[in-house]
Scaffold this motif. Structure first.
Motif, PDB file in Angstrom:
ATOM      1  N   GLY A  52      -5.850 -15.017  -6.437  1.00 32.70           N
ATOM      2  CA  GLY A  52      -5.100 -15.478  -7.421  1.00 32.70           C
ATOM      3  C   GLY A  52      -5.571 -15.269  -8.739  1.00 32.70           C
ATOM      4  O   GLY A  52      -4.822 -15.565  -9.798  1.00 32.70           O
ATOM      5  N   HIS A  53      -6.876 -15.357  -8.697  1.00 31.50           N
ATOM      6  CA  HIS A  53      -7.512 -15.254 -10.206  1.00 31.50           C
ATOM      7  C   HIS A  53      -8.405 -14.111 -10.343  1.00 31.50           C
ATOM      8  O   HIS A  53      -8.932 -13.947 -11.668  1.00 31.50           O
ATOM      9  CB  HIS A  53      -8.255 -16.647 -10.375  1.00 31.50           C
ATOM     10  N   GLU A  54      -9.263 -13.339  -9.783  1.00 32.79           N
ATOM     11  CA  GLU A  54     -10.177 -12.444  -9.699  1.00 32.79           C
ATOM     12  C   GLU A  54      -9.661 -11.274  -9.727  1.00 32.79           C
ATOM     13  O   GLU A  54      -8.808 -10.751  -8.987  1.00 32.79           O
ATOM     14  CB  GLU A  54     -11.058 -12.579  -8.662  1.00 32.79           C
ATOM     15  N   LYS A  55     -10.117 -10.182 -10.645  1.00 31.52           N
ATOM     16  CA  LYS A  55      -9.890  -8.774 -10.858  1.00 31.52           C
ATOM     17  C   LYS A  55     -11.053  -8.055 -10.105  1.00 31.52           C
ATOM     18  O   LYS A  55     -11.933  -8.410 -10.080  1.00 31.52           O
ATOM     19  CB  LYS A  55      -9.570  -8.342 -12.230  1.00 31.52           C
ATOM     20  N   ALA A  56     -10.577  -7.050  -9.446  1.00 31.79           N
ATOM     21  CA  ALA A  56     -11.377  -6.057  -8.564  1.00 31.79           C
ATOM     22  C   ALA A  56     -10.795  -4.697  -8.559  1.00 31.79           C
ATOM     23  O   ALA A  56      -9.578  -4.849  -8.085  1.00 31.79           O
ATOM     24  CB  ALA A  56     -12.007  -6.784  -7.313  1.00 31.79           C
ATOM     25  N   ALA A  57     -11.710  -3.606  -8.534  1.00 28.40           N
ATOM     26  CA  ALA A  57     -11.087  -2.302  -8.515  1.00 28.40           C
ATOM     27  C   ALA A  57     -10.488  -2.048  -6.905  1.00 28.40           C
ATOM     28  O   ALA A  57      -9.453  -1.684  -6.906  1.00 28.40           O
ATOM     29  CB  ALA A  57     -12.480  -1.406  -8.689  1.00 28.40           C
ATOM     30  N   ILE A  96       6.955 -11.157  -8.919  1.00 33.83           N
ATOM     31  CA  ILE A  96       5.764 -10.657  -9.163  1.00 33.83           C
ATOM     32  C   ILE A  96       5.958  -9.942 -10.538  1.00 33.83           C
ATOM     33  O   ILE A  96       6.921  -9.479 -11.205  1.00 33.83           O
ATOM     34  CB  ILE A  96       5.713  -9.170  -8.386  1.00 33.83           C
ATOM     35  N   GLN A  97       4.876 -10.177 -11.263  1.00 31.07           N
ATOM     36  CA  GLN A  97       4.587  -9.779 -12.756  1.00 31.07           C
ATOM     37  C   GLN A  97       4.709  -8.346 -12.969  1.00 31.07           C
ATOM     38  O   GLN A  97       4.303  -7.812 -12.145  1.00 31.07           O
ATOM     39  CB  GLN A  97       3.238 -10.219 -13.417  1.00 31.07           C
ATOM     40  N   LYS A  98       5.293  -8.068 -13.891  1.00 26.43           N
ATOM     41  CA  LYS A  98       5.856  -6.640 -14.118  1.00 26.43           C
ATOM     42  C   LYS A  98       4.712  -5.560 -14.626  1.00 26.43           C
ATOM     43  O   LYS A  98       4.664  -4.394 -14.137  1.00 26.43           O
ATOM     44  CB  LYS A  98       6.933  -6.361 -15.029  1.00 26.43           C
ATOM     45  N   ASP A  99       3.623  -6.222 -14.983  1.00 30.36           N
ATOM     46  CA  ASP A  99       2.522  -5.385 -15.623  1.00 30.36           C
ATOM     47  C   ASP A  99       1.289  -5.061 -14.694  1.00 30.36           C
ATOM     48  O   ASP A  99       0.207  -4.780 -15.260  1.00 30.36           O
ATOM     49  CB  ASP A  99       1.922  -5.663 -17.183  1.00 30.36           C
ATOM     50  N   ILE A 100       1.550  -5.574 -13.373  1.00 28.91           N
ATOM     51  CA  ILE A 100       0.420  -5.514 -12.626  1.00 28.91           C
ATOM     52  C   ILE A 100       0.523  -4.333 -11.512  1.00 28.91           C
ATOM     53  O   ILE A 100       1.597  -3.865 -11.365  1.00 28.91           O
ATOM     54  CB  ILE A 100      -0.017  -6.819 -11.993  1.00 28.91           C
ATOM     55  N   THR A 101      -0.652  -3.969 -11.093  1.00 34.01           N
ATOM     56  CA  THR A 101      -0.643  -2.878  -9.898  1.00 34.01           C
ATOM     57  C   THR A 101       0.349  -3.149  -8.593  1.00 34.01           C
ATOM     58  O   THR A 101       1.136  -2.171  -8.170  1.00 34.01           O
ATOM     59  CB  THR A 101      -2.035  -2.719  -9.591  1.00 34.01           C
ATOM     60  N   THR A 102       0.420  -4.543  -8.311  1.00 38.50           N
ATOM     61  CA  THR A 102       1.163  -4.674  -7.035  1.00 38.50           C
ATOM     62  C   THR A 102       2.455  -4.538  -7.302  1.00 38.50           C
ATOM     63  O   THR A 102       3.224  -3.920  -6.610  1.00 38.50           O
ATOM     64  CB  THR A 102       0.937  -6.459  -6.907  1.00 38.50           C
ATOM     65  N   HIS A 103       3.022  -4.837  -8.389  1.00 40.64           N
ATOM     66  CA  HIS A 103       4.574  -4.524  -8.965  1.00 40.64           C
ATOM     67  C   HIS A 103       4.838  -3.006  -8.919  1.00 40.64           C
ATOM     68  O   HIS A 103       5.744  -2.482  -8.249  1.00 40.64           O
ATOM     69  CB  HIS A 103       4.660  -5.098 -10.338  1.00 40.64           C
ATOM     70  N   ALA A 122       0.879  -1.371   0.115  1.00 38.57           N
ATOM     71  CA  ALA A 122      -0.110   0.096   0.010  1.00 38.57           C
ATOM     72  C   ALA A 122       0.825   1.124   0.128  1.00 38.57           C
ATOM     73  O   ALA A 122       2.047   1.352   0.374  1.00 38.57           O
ATOM     74  CB  ALA A 122      -1.210  -0.002   1.218  1.00 38.57           C
ATOM     75  N   THR A 123       0.284   2.277  -0.719  1.00 39.92           N
ATOM     76  CA  THR A 123       0.858   3.467  -0.527  1.00 39.92           C
ATOM     77  C   THR A 123      -0.146   4.328   0.302  1.00 39.92           C
ATOM     78  O   THR A 123      -1.078   3.732   0.897  1.00 39.92           O
ATOM     79  CB  THR A 123       0.989   4.294  -1.885  1.00 39.92           C
ATOM     80  N   LYS A 124      -0.074   5.463   0.499  1.00 37.14           N
ATOM     81  CA  LYS A 124      -0.867   6.558   1.229  1.00 37.14           C
ATOM     82  C   LYS A 124      -2.619   6.421   0.225  1.00 37.14           C
ATOM     83  O   LYS A 124      -3.429   6.757   1.216  1.00 37.14           O
ATOM     84  CB  LYS A 124      -0.536   7.792   1.436  1.00 37.14           C
ATOM     85  N   THR A 125      -2.460   6.249  -0.790  1.00 36.22           N
ATOM     86  CA  THR A 125      -3.597   6.460  -1.797  1.00 36.22           C
ATOM     87  C   THR A 125      -4.125   5.206  -2.214  1.00 36.22           C
ATOM     88  O   THR A 125      -5.331   5.230  -2.859  1.00 36.22           O
ATOM     89  CB  THR A 125      -3.581   7.474  -2.688  1.00 36.22           C
ATOM     90  N   GLU A 126      -3.286   4.182  -2.280  1.00 31.57           N
ATOM     91  CA  GLU A 126      -3.530   2.908  -3.091  1.00 31.57           C
ATOM     92  C   GLU A 126      -3.200   1.770  -2.394  1.00 31.57           C
ATOM     93  O   GLU A 126      -2.133   1.696  -1.659  1.00 31.57           O
ATOM     94  CB  GLU A 126      -2.954   3.059  -4.413  1.00 31.57           C
ATOM     95  N   ARG A 127      -4.070   0.569  -2.281  1.00 29.83           N
ATOM     96  CA  ARG A 127      -3.695  -0.536  -1.816  1.00 29.83           C
ATOM     97  C   ARG A 127      -3.891  -1.854  -2.555  1.00 29.83           C
ATOM     98  O   ARG A 127      -4.856  -1.808  -3.504  1.00 29.83           O
ATOM     99  CB  ARG A 127      -4.348  -0.702  -0.290  1.00 29.83           C
ATOM    100  N   GLU A 128      -3.166  -2.952  -2.547  1.00 29.13           N
ATOM    101  CA  GLU A 128      -3.605  -4.102  -3.236  1.00 29.13           C
ATOM    102  C   GLU A 128      -3.155  -5.144  -2.576  1.00 29.13           C
ATOM    103  O   GLU A 128      -2.336  -5.316  -1.668  1.00 29.13           O
ATOM    104  CB  GLU A 128      -2.645  -4.017  -4.818  1.00 29.13           C
ATOM    105  N   ALA A 129      -3.684  -6.513  -3.051  1.00 29.14           N
ATOM    106  CA  ALA A 129      -3.557  -7.772  -2.487  1.00 29.14           C
ATOM    107  C   ALA A 129      -3.526  -8.875  -3.625  1.00 29.14           C
ATOM    108  O   ALA A 129      -4.304  -8.806  -4.755  1.00 29.14           O
ATOM    109  CB  ALA A 129      -4.649  -7.930  -1.377  1.00 29.14           C
ATOM    110  N   MET A 130      -2.672  -9.817  -3.478  1.00 37.24           N
ATOM    111  CA  MET A 130      -2.565 -10.810  -4.353  1.00 37.24           C
ATOM    112  C   MET A 130      -2.064 -12.284  -3.708  1.00 37.24           C
ATOM    113  O   MET A 130      -1.474 -12.000  -2.670  1.00 37.24           O
ATOM    114  CB  MET A 130      -1.858 -10.498  -5.558  1.00 37.24           C
ATOM    115  N   THR A 131      -2.361 -13.391  -4.457  1.00 39.99           N
ATOM    116  CA  THR A 131      -1.891 -14.713  -3.696  1.00 39.99           C
ATOM    117  C   THR A 131      -0.425 -14.689  -4.221  1.00 39.99           C
ATOM    118  O   THR A 131      -0.275 -14.262  -5.561  1.00 39.99           O
ATOM    119  CB  THR A 131      -2.789 -16.042  -4.312  1.00 39.99           C
ATOM    120  N   ALA A 132       0.198 -15.007  -3.769  1.00 42.63           N
ATOM    121  CA  ALA A 132       1.811 -15.065  -3.978  1.00 42.63           C
ATOM    122  C   ALA A 132       2.644 -16.319  -3.229  1.00 42.63           C
ATOM    123  O   ALA A 132       1.900 -16.853  -2.212  1.00 42.63           O
ATOM    124  CB  ALA A 132       2.614 -13.944  -3.913  1.00 42.63           C
ATOM    125  N   THR A 133       3.415 -16.848  -4.191  1.00 40.35           N
ATOM    126  CA  THR A 133       4.432 -18.029  -3.430  1.00 40.35           C
ATOM    127  C   THR A 133       5.635 -17.125  -3.058  1.00 40.35           C
ATOM    128  O   THR A 133       6.137 -16.102  -3.758  1.00 40.35           O
ATOM    129  CB  THR A 133       4.718 -18.991  -4.144  1.00 40.35           C
TER     130      THR A 133
END
Length: 161
Positions: free
Chosen positions: A81-86, A48-55, A22-33
């Motif tokens: 791990g599979h679903e997208k959501a805002a 982490i894949q380069k083209d995603i928000t988490t990265h 998370a930053t001050k304005t944005e947060r993200e979660a994903m399943t990872a090993t």
């Protein structure tokens, strides 16, 4: 081997982590090993894949939380791990806690929450591999962690001697 490329990654059992950033304005979660690298200092590696928000958020903050999934979080691990959501936290009903040393939230109900800071990173194909150091953690001894093996989730059982 071409047909078996994806299959080969399924034969190595691995931990199931609900990675948060998370930053001050944005947060993200994903399943990872994540893979354990060293005890002293406590180091882990995660890709982490380069083209995603988490990265992008990891690149901005240099920190994450590895929330080790418990047996009660299998459905959440599958969704992350599979679903997208805002806003995955809101849409998936993720209950969060406050980390003590990093800006990313912890996920309540996890077996453990490992707060980490990025030590170094390097590109590999379409991923960035991060080496992170644990700077704080907590564990819920009333819960059990899960592992992913052969494309299925399992709880850890009895010790094998």
């Amino acid at each position: 081997m071409a047909n078996k490329k994806m299959e080969v990654s399924h034969i190595m059992p691995c931990s199931v982590n609900l990675l948060t950033v998370a930053t001050k304005t944005e947060r993200e979660a994903m399943t990872a090993t994540a893979m354990f690298v060293s005890e002293d200092p406590p180091l882990f590696v995660v890709s982490i894949q380069k083209d995603i928000t988490t990265h992008r958020l990891i690149e901005e903050t240099g920190q994450i939380v590895l929330n080790i999934a418990s047996t009660g979080q299998v459905k959440l691990a599958k969704k992350l791990g599979h679903e997208k959501a805002a806003d995955k936290f809101k849409e998936f009903g993720i209950e969060t806690g406050k980390a003590t040393s990093v800006s990313a939230p912890t996920i309540k109900g996890s077996f453990a929450n490992i707060e980490c800071k990025v030590i170094t990173s390097f590109p590999v194909s379409k991923f960035t591999v991060y080496v992170v150091e644990a700077v704080a953690f907590n564990r819920n001894e009333d819960l059990s962690p899960i592992v992913w093996d052969m494309n299925h989730y399992y709880s850890l059982g009895k010790e094998v001697e």
